[in-house]
Design a protein around this motif. Structure first.
Motif, short mmCIF file in Angstrom:
data_model
loop_
_atom_site.label_atom_id
_atom_site.label_comp_id
_atom_site.label_asym_id
_atom_site.label_seq_id
_atom_site.Cartn_x
_atom_site.Cartn_y
_atom_site.Cartn_z
N UNK A 1 0.86 -1.17 0.03
CA UNK A 1 0.31 0.38 -0.16
C UNK A 1 0.56 1.11 0.35
N UNK A 2 2.34 0.98 0.34
CA UNK A 2 2.88 2.28 0.15
C UNK A 2 4.39 2.03 -0.14
N UNK A 3 4.81 3.33 -1.36
CA UNK A 3 5.72 2.56 -1.86
C UNK A 3 6.48 4.48 -2.69
N UNK A 4 7.38 4.60 -2.60
CA UNK A 4 8.46 5.73 -3.08
C UNK A 4 9.74 5.06 -4.20
N UNK A 5 9.66 6.30 -4.40
CA UNK A 5 10.62 6.02 -5.89
C UNK A 5 11.60 6.94 -5.57
N UNK A 6 13.62 6.42 -5.34
CA UNK A 6 14.58 7.39 -4.85
C UNK A 6 15.21 7.53 -6.15
N UNK A 7 15.42 8.61 -7.34
CA UNK A 7 16.63 8.35 -8.69
C UNK A 7 17.79 8.60 -7.73
N UNK A 8 18.34 8.20 -8.96
CA UNK A 8 20.04 8.91 -8.27
C UNK A 8 21.27 9.31 -9.41
N UNK A 61 10.45 18.04 1.42
CA UNK A 61 11.38 16.65 2.37
C UNK A 61 10.46 15.28 2.02
N UNK A 62 9.27 16.48 1.59
CA UNK A 62 8.13 14.73 0.92
C UNK A 62 8.77 13.98 -0.80
N UNK A 63 9.52 14.82 -1.02
CA UNK A 63 10.20 14.64 -2.55
C UNK A 63 8.64 14.65 -3.35
N UNK A 64 9.11 14.78 -4.77
CA UNK A 64 7.81 14.83 -5.68
C UNK A 64 6.50 14.01 -6.05
N UNK A 65 5.47 14.53 -6.14
CA UNK A 65 3.91 13.72 -6.10
C UNK A 65 3.69 13.65 -7.13
N UNK A 66 4.22 12.08 -7.60
CA UNK A 66 3.82 11.59 -8.98
C UNK A 66 2.84 10.70 -9.17
N UNK A 67 2.11 9.84 -10.47
CA UNK A 67 1.22 9.33 -10.20
C UNK A 67 0.62 8.13 -9.66
N UNK A 68 -0.65 8.28 -8.93
CA UNK A 68 -1.54 7.62 -7.98
C UNK A 68 -0.94 8.55 -6.43
N UNK A 69 0.76 9.41 -6.45
CA UNK A 69 0.79 10.43 -5.16
C UNK A 69 2.16 9.72 -4.93
N UNK A 70 2.73 8.58 -5.36
CA UNK A 70 3.31 8.37 -5.07
C UNK A 70 4.89 9.53 -5.36
N UNK A 71 5.39 9.00 -3.90
CA UNK A 71 6.32 10.13 -4.05
C UNK A 71 8.11 9.80 -5.15
N UNK A 72 8.38 10.29 -4.93
CA UNK A 72 9.52 10.49 -6.32
C UNK A 72 10.70 11.96 -5.65
N UNK A 73 12.18 10.70 -5.38
CA UNK A 73 13.13 11.66 -4.79
C UNK A 73 14.35 11.50 -5.78
N UNK A 74 14.83 12.93 -5.76
CA UNK A 74 15.95 13.62 -6.86
C UNK A 74 17.00 13.61 -6.04
N UNK A 75 17.71 12.51 -6.41
CA UNK A 75 19.07 12.94 -6.42
C UNK A 75 19.98 12.99 -6.84
N UNK A 76 20.98 13.94 -6.75
CA UNK A 76 22.00 14.42 -7.58
C UNK A 76 23.36 14.86 -6.97
N UNK A 77 24.49 13.95 -7.43
CA UNK A 77 25.90 13.25 -6.73
C UNK A 77 27.08 13.28 -7.64
#
Ligand code: NAP
Length: 262
Positions: A142-149, A189-205
């Motif tokens: 029921x919960x999912x988050x995506x972290x892209x780096x 802090x909670x990232x961007x709201x993607x489709x279905x409210x799935x949070x997407x976090x972008x790391x640039x390193x």
């Protein structure tokens, strides 16, 4: 031999594509377009020996090269312009540039009638599998988050892969828990709201190439699905496959899955 040209030929991805084409016995590099390196030969521009081939500034004279497939790894505005040229000139396009949305796909669908267009936000097989696994897992959590780096030069966020992953997870399940956050102390802090409210976090390193982790959680357990591209060569088998297959896929095709038996 398929005649191939590359938009953004002196970019990080474009230069890698040029090298892949030169080393593939079934492909011939006939054009390299990049405005800021125009007039240089390929050795000067990207250290590749292709006798007689110069970097060109734009699409002037491109049709005369007999190019059959143009590959685009540039920036979204340039890519749209480049694709217009491909559609008008009956040249197939293979596109890795990210930032296209559903409206863009629809417009491309109208434009490409004389030739075909293949777009993949991620050409790495492992990333394609990651998206497929995330889609399969989605209905069980029921919960999912995506972290892209990504590396510290990437200009768009979130990545096309992250957005496509979220879209496919949202399409696979409509049963997602609400975000409990009442107060965001640091904005974003909670990232961007993607489709279905799935949070997407972008790391640039600095030092990274392209990485993504999909986190799925349900009562008492979680599942992490991670993919890492350590080198731009990871994308090349997918690009080569698309270059060879695009002529057989009418209209606009999105995603490498379409060329794989998943
Ligand atoms: P990059 O190193 O900045 O390369 C972009 C290149 O495009 C630059 O050389 C730039 O030239 C050139 N360019 C700009 N406008 C142009 C035009 N009108 N015609 C031709 N060339 C033009 O970026 P990158 O890391 O290679 O990434 C390029 C794109 O690919 C990004 O959208 C990235 O997200 C995407 N990407 C996709 C995948 C995938 O698997 N689908 C994988 C990696 C990256 P100047 O620098 O001289 O302006």
């Amino acid at each position: 031999m398929t005649k191939v040209g590359v938009f953004g030929a002196s970019g990080r991805m474009g230069a890698t594509v040029c090298e892949m084409v030169v080393n593939d016995p079934d492909l011939e590099l006939v054009a390299a377009v990049d405005p800021h390196h125009a007039g240089l030969d390929l050795r000067q521009a990207i250290g590749l020996d292709v006798p007689g081939l110069m970097m060109s500034a734009n699409t002037d004279g491109l049709a005369e090269t007999g190019v059959e497939v143009m590959v685009d790894f540039t920036v979204i505005q340039a890519a749209k312009q480049n694709l217009r040229w491909c559609a008008e000139n009956g040249v197939h396009a293979v596109v890795g540039t990210t930032g296209f949305d559903a409206d863009d796909y629809a417009e491309l669908g109208k434009r490409f009638s004389k030739s075909n267009c293949f777009i993949a936000p991620n050409f790495a097989i492992g990333a394609v599998l990651m998206m497929r696994f995330a889609e399969l897992a989605a209905p069980y959590f029921e919960t999912a988050e995506i972290i892209e780096l990504h590396h510290d030069q990437k200009v768009d966020a979130p990545s096309g892969t992250a957005m496509m992953t979220a879209e496919r997870m949202a399409a696979a399940s409509d049963d997602w828990a609400k975000d409990p956050t009442k107060k965001e102390v640091a904005k974003g802090a909670r990232g961007g709201k993607g489709p279905a409210g799935i949070r997407v976090h972008s790391v640039r390193l600095r030092g990274l190439v392209a990485h993504q982790e999909v986190l799925l959680g349900t009562t008492g357990q979680s599942l992490s699905i991670r993919h890492d591209s350590y080198d731009r060569s990871s994308f090349m088998p997918g690009v080569a496959l698309a270059v060879k297959a695009v002529a057989d896929h009418p209209g606009v095709t999105v995603g490498l899955d379409a060329l794989l038996d998943l």
